[in-house]
Design an enzyme around this catalytic site. Structure first.
Site, short mmCIF file in Angstrom:
data_model
loop_
_atom_site.label_atom_id
_atom_site.label_comp_id
_atom_site.label_asym_id
_atom_site.label_seq_id
_atom_site.Cartn_x
_atom_site.Cartn_y
_atom_site.Cartn_z
N GLU A 1 -3.81 -1.63 -1.90
CA GLU A 1 -3.35 -2.13 -3.11
C GLU A 1 -3.50 -3.53 -3.09
O GLU A 1 -3.88 -4.29 -4.26
CB GLU A 1 -1.86 -1.88 -3.43
CG GLU A 1 -1.46 -0.40 -3.70
CD GLU A 1 -2.56 0.41 -4.43
OE1 GLU A 1 -3.05 0.06 -5.47
OE2 GLU A 1 -2.60 1.76 -4.15
N HIS B 1 -7.22 -4.11 -3.84
CA HIS B 1 -7.50 -3.89 -5.52
C HIS B 1 -7.10 -5.24 -6.09
O HIS B 1 -8.00 -5.73 -7.31
CB HIS B 1 -6.69 -2.95 -6.00
CG HIS B 1 -7.06 -1.48 -6.15
ND1 HIS B 1 -8.33 -1.30 -6.36
CD2 HIS B 1 -6.52 -0.66 -5.82
CE1 HIS B 1 -8.71 0.09 -6.32
NE2 HIS B 1 -7.83 0.72 -5.80
#
Length: 302
Positions: free
Chosen positions: A132, A135
């Site tokens: 994450e 990202h």
């Protein structure tokens, strides 16, 4: 760079679809108006999409006092990656999953479900959080917000064309108009899914480098997919438009539909991570950087 070039091409395709529907409704003037509306919607999404996603998912913010191990883990990974520390959220649901949101690395958040914290090892949770963070560092969260906004706007314009008829004198006549009204939203959805898929592979690669062990992430992906097939996530089922944000598709409806899946095949993702083992990460994270999970329940995490 190839991934970013592909994303740019797909974004251009979404823009062309949007302006094409605008032209269907009002000719050249409609195309210009469509472009202006798209810019306004994206501006609103740029500032508020992260708050909307967190609200729809039912996420609650945690800190070093309410979830010390999880927050410490995320901070250690972010520090090791040389990026700002994001806010940390927890979602009360038994399905293991996670997502990131935010318009840039300075204004970002990561969210993990309580199921993820209960069912995965501390190494696997660290790998998911690293994914994450990847990202966020790659600014995928902004890209996905923009594509989702475009896809939604294209569907909205198609509905307008359906009800108000559009420009029936355009080449192709009535049949061409009907075909564009039906196919444009489908094409927009496919473009959105293609962008999602391309960014997942890159986030896997960078996330594996951030956490220092590709096999941690490979193991996490395998477990999350297995659990997601049998455990509902009510928030995602109510708001399927945010499914592409999660590390594994949280919806059951598209579990066996490769064409309309927002995520690449998990087996292919795992194979790509296994291939990275041949070339180990240049900067592995130390084991001590990953906080101990303590008891196998949500207590020490959330």
């Amino acid at each position: 760079m190839a991934g970013y070039a592909k994303t740019a091409l797909l974004m251009a395709a979404l823009t062309a679809l949007f302006m094409g529907l605008g032209a269907l409704l009002g000719g050249s003037t409609g195309a210009v108006i469509a472009l202006v509306v798209a810019a306004a919607m994206n501006l609103m999404g740029y500032w508020n999409a992260d708050k909307a996603v967190l609200y729809m998912s039912g996420a609650r913010e945690v800190d070093a006092r309410s979830a010390p191990d999880l927050v410490h883990m995320v901070h250690e990974l972010a520090d090791g990656a040389g990026m700002p520390r994001p806010k940390v959220y927890v979602i009360e649901t038994d399905q293991p999953n996670a997502f990131a949101t935010g318009r840039n690395p300075e204004n970002a958040a990561v969210a993990a479900t309580t199921g993820l914290l209960r069912r995965l090892s501390r190494e696997e949770v660290a790998a998911v959080m690293a994914h994450e963070l990847a990202h966020i560092r790659n600014r995928d969260t902004l890209i996905m917000t923009v594509t989702a906004t475009f896809a939604g706007a294209i569907s909205m314009l198609a509905n307008f064309a359906l009800f108000f008829g559009g420009d029936r004198d355009r080449p192709g006549g009535v049949l061409g108009t009907l075909a564009l009204m039906i196919l444009a939203p489908m094409a927009a959805a496919l473009v959105q899914m293609a962008i999602s898929r391309s960014r997942e592979y890159e986030a896997d690669r960078v996330g594996a480098e951030i956490c220092g062990n590709p096999m941690w992430l490979a193991s996490a992906l395998m477990k999350i997919e297995a659990f997601a097939k049998g455990i509902d996530m009510n928030a995602a089922e109510r708001n399927p438009a945010m499914a592409h944000l999660f590390i594994i598709n949280p919806l059951h409806a598209h579990a066996h539909d490769a064409l309309f899946s927002t995520h690449p095949n998990t087996a292919n993702r795992i194979a790509a991570l296994e291939a990275m083992v041949v070339t180990p990460s240049r900067r592995p994270i130390q084991q001590s950087s990953v906080p101990r999970a303590g008891r196998r329940n949500a207590g020490p995490w959330a």
